[in-house]
Design an enzyme around this catalytic site. Structure first.
Site, PDB file in Angstrom:
ATOM      1  N   CYS A 216       0.805  -1.231   0.000  1.00 46.74           N
ATOM      2  CA  CYS A 216       0.000   0.000   0.000  1.00 46.74           C
ATOM      3  C   CYS A 216       0.834   1.275   0.000  1.00 46.74           C
ATOM      4  O   CYS A 216       0.303   2.364  -0.189  1.00 46.74           O
ATOM      5  CB  CYS A 216      -0.931  -0.015   1.195  1.00 46.74           C
ATOM      6  SG  CYS A 216      -1.965  -1.487   1.237  1.00 46.74           S
TER       7      CYS A 216
ATOM      8  N   HIS B 177      -2.434   8.547   5.900  1.00 46.62           N
ATOM      9  CA  HIS B 177      -2.671   7.243   5.271  1.00 46.62           C
ATOM     10  C   HIS B 177      -4.004   6.689   5.756  1.00 46.62           C
ATOM     11  O   HIS B 177      -4.743   6.094   4.970  1.00 46.62           O
ATOM     12  CB  HIS B 177      -1.529   6.278   5.629  1.00 46.62           C
ATOM     13  CG  HIS B 177      -1.670   4.932   5.010  1.00 46.62           C
ATOM     14  ND1 HIS B 177      -1.554   4.726   3.655  1.00 46.62           N
ATOM     15  CD2 HIS B 177      -1.954   3.708   5.544  1.00 46.62           C
ATOM     16  CE1 HIS B 177      -1.733   3.440   3.383  1.00 46.62           C
ATOM     17  NE2 HIS B 177      -1.997   2.806   4.511  1.00 46.62           N
TER      18      HIS B 177
ATOM     19  N   HIS C 156      -9.336   2.514  -0.339  1.00 49.99           N
ATOM     20  CA  HIS C 156      -7.883   2.351  -0.304  1.00 49.99           C
ATOM     21  C   HIS C 156      -7.435   1.755  -1.640  1.00 49.99           C
ATOM     22  O   HIS C 156      -7.637   0.573  -1.899  1.00 49.99           O
ATOM     23  CB  HIS C 156      -7.511   1.444   0.857  1.00 49.99           C
ATOM     24  CG  HIS C 156      -6.045   1.325   1.101  1.00 49.99           C
ATOM     25  ND1 HIS C 156      -5.096   1.861   0.259  1.00 49.99           N
ATOM     26  CD2 HIS C 156      -5.350   0.741   2.111  1.00 49.99           C
ATOM     27  CE1 HIS C 156      -3.898   1.605   0.736  1.00 49.99           C
ATOM     28  NE2 HIS C 156      -4.021   0.925   1.850  1.00 49.99           N
TER      29      HIS C 156
END
Lengths: 410, 86
Positions: free
Chosen positions: A165, A303, A337
């Site tokens: 990620c 994040h 995400h």
């Protein structure tokens, strides 16, 4: 950063809002949710999370068929975003064709969708009779970078960082260092991913996927919110053109922003659990690299994926590094995400926030978690002048990345 | 020369769907490589596609190497089907 100043001169996006930076930015400004029920997820037993944010159908024929036949969706997204970024930058074909122009672009995996098709047939028929000649090119770990390089004719370094990620933000940081140190004059960089049910399933297996909002998908994910319940997976690609100030000036390029600092540090204590201490160190190292004192950070793009561990560790790290004054928001509430694309798409959003003097809040944040209540967590779109922005990006595997992005002062 | 119209239809539809060819370009005399722009990877995937469409073995068929034009292809598939039915 030490060395040459690194300017952003082009941006391109494919997001769950559609193709283009404009569609992406307008979706954010409207506060629109790109999350919905996802039939592909619903079809797999045992996956409790039924939601995702997926890219709508795109006009892919703008990519030549002979290039496109080697591409899964993630490479298509990356190519479309790269084409947009290059068009905005005004770079001419002769700039792209130089050995001093590179590409740094990664994804979480090679195409999971293509791998599923391949192994489905392998297992069901015990044969490879129907496998096309272009299959392998779609599942390589460096499939995106290879495909974009072929499509655009890039001849310099092509590098495919892989940090789950955090990949997109890591690619930007690595590209910025290449430009700052003069190893490349121009680097196109970013991250890309395609949604596959396995991504949602992996988070669900770890009790980290959002499951309680299947009937109200627009209400999830909920970063920093008391009622958050985990990650919503999405997909897309974000690409930026970075080049040295000298090069950008010499060709009269429009400068959109600047990469002021970058750091990446590992958290060796756990593959799965974020560690606020190392995240704080990473933020501090990025600010050191930018030679920016903590008090000069005007906004933090977090994040924050809406997991309890992740959100709280980041809150503690940001507070430890900067104090609690700077506004902090996460864009995961808008479009989920996007995995390897998240860091680069959100960096593009940061550049837009700076240039449009508009701060995008956290969608679906209504009641901050008690552990986050001391923080400045905006919930409304706000007009404000932003000079310096911190962009955080973290990954399973203990990878932490922090970028410092600035308004163009050149 | 007349061809089995079913074969022509299936081959042409496969080429349009898979290789995004313009239907009007698919004339019997069209050469696969020089006129239709196919390369070696396209030819491999075309063989796979047509094997499935017609239930014939083409990958190991030596005569496939002699195919240059669409007419050659229509004819070969017709011949192989006839041989299978003989």
């Amino acid at each position: 950063m030490n060395g040459q100043r690194v300017m952003i001169t082009g941006m391109g996006a494919v997001s769950p809002y559609g193709a283009g930076v404009d569609a992406f930015w307008q979706g954010l400004v409207r506060g629109a949710s790109a999350v919905g029920r996802e039939p592909a997820v619903e079809a797999i037993g045992g996956v409790r999370s039924k939601v995702a944010a997926v890219v709508p159908e795109l006009d892919v024929r703008v990519i030549d068929r002979k290039k496109r036949r080697f591409m899964s969706n993630m490479s298509i997204y990356a190519t479309l975003a790269a084409m947009e970024a290059v068009a905005q930058s005004g770079l001419a074909p002769e700039h792209i064709a130089r050995r001093s122009t590179g590409l740094c672009l990664g994804s979480t995996l090679g195409s999971p969708c293509e791998l599923e098709d391949f192994f489905r047939q392998w297992v069901q028929t015990n044969s490879i009779d129907n496998v096309k000649s272009t299959f392998f090119f779609k599942i390589m770990n460096h499939s995106c970078v290879a495909n974009v390089a072929q499509s655009l004719g890039i001849r310099g370094r092509i590098i495919a960082p892989s940090a789950a990620c955090a990949t997109g933000a890591l690619a930007i940081g690595m590209a910025a260092e290449m430009v700052a140190t003069g190893q490349q004059e121009i680097v196109l960089c970013g991250g890309a991913d395609e949604h596959h049910v396995a991504a949602t399933a992996v988070f669900d297996i770890m009790n980290a996927a959002s499951c309680r909002y299947n009937d109200t998908p627009e209400a999830t994910p909920r970063p920093f919110d008391r009622d958050r319940d985990g990650v919503v997976c999405s997909e897309g690609a974000g690409m930026l053109v970075l080049e040295s100030l000298e090069h950008a000036r010499a060709r009269g390029a429009q400068i959109l922003g600047e990469i002021l600092g970058f750091a990446t540090l590992s958290s060796p204590g756990s593959l799965a659990h974020p560690d606020s201490g190392t995240i704080q160190e990473c933020i501090e190292a990025a600010l050191d690299s930018a030679k920016i004192p903590p008090g000069k950070v005007d906004y933090v793009n977090a994040h924050a994926t809406a997991t309890e561990h992740g959100d709280l560790a980041e809150c503690a790290a940001v507070t430890g590094a900067l104090g609690a004054a700077a506004p902090v928001s996460s864009l995961k509430g808008h479009f989920g995400h996007a995995m390897a694309a998240s860091g680069s798409l959100e960096s593009i959003a940061c550049v837009k926030m700076i240039s449009e003097s508009t701060l995008i809040p956290t969608r679906n944040l209504h009641t901050p978690d008690a552990a986050c209540q001391h923080m400045n967590l905006p919930v409304k779109v706000t007009g404000c002048s932003l000079q310096v922005v911190l962009k955080n990006s973290f990954a399973l595997g203990g990878v932490n990345v922090a970028l410092v992005i600035g308004r163009s002062s050149a | 020369m007349s061809f089995d119209q079913h074969i022509v239809q299936v081959v042409n539809a496969s080429l349009v769907d898979e290789f995004e060819m313009e239907p009007e370009a698919l004339k019997p005399e069209a050469r696969l490589v020089t006129d239709l722009g196919m390369d070696s990877l396209d030819l491999m995937d075309m063989v796979l596609l047509l094997q499935n469409a017609f239930g014939v073995e083409l990958r190991e068929e030596k005569r496939i190497r002699e195919v240059r034009t669409l007419a050659d292809l229509y004819t070969l598939i017709g011949v192989i089907k006839q041989e299978m039915n003989a």
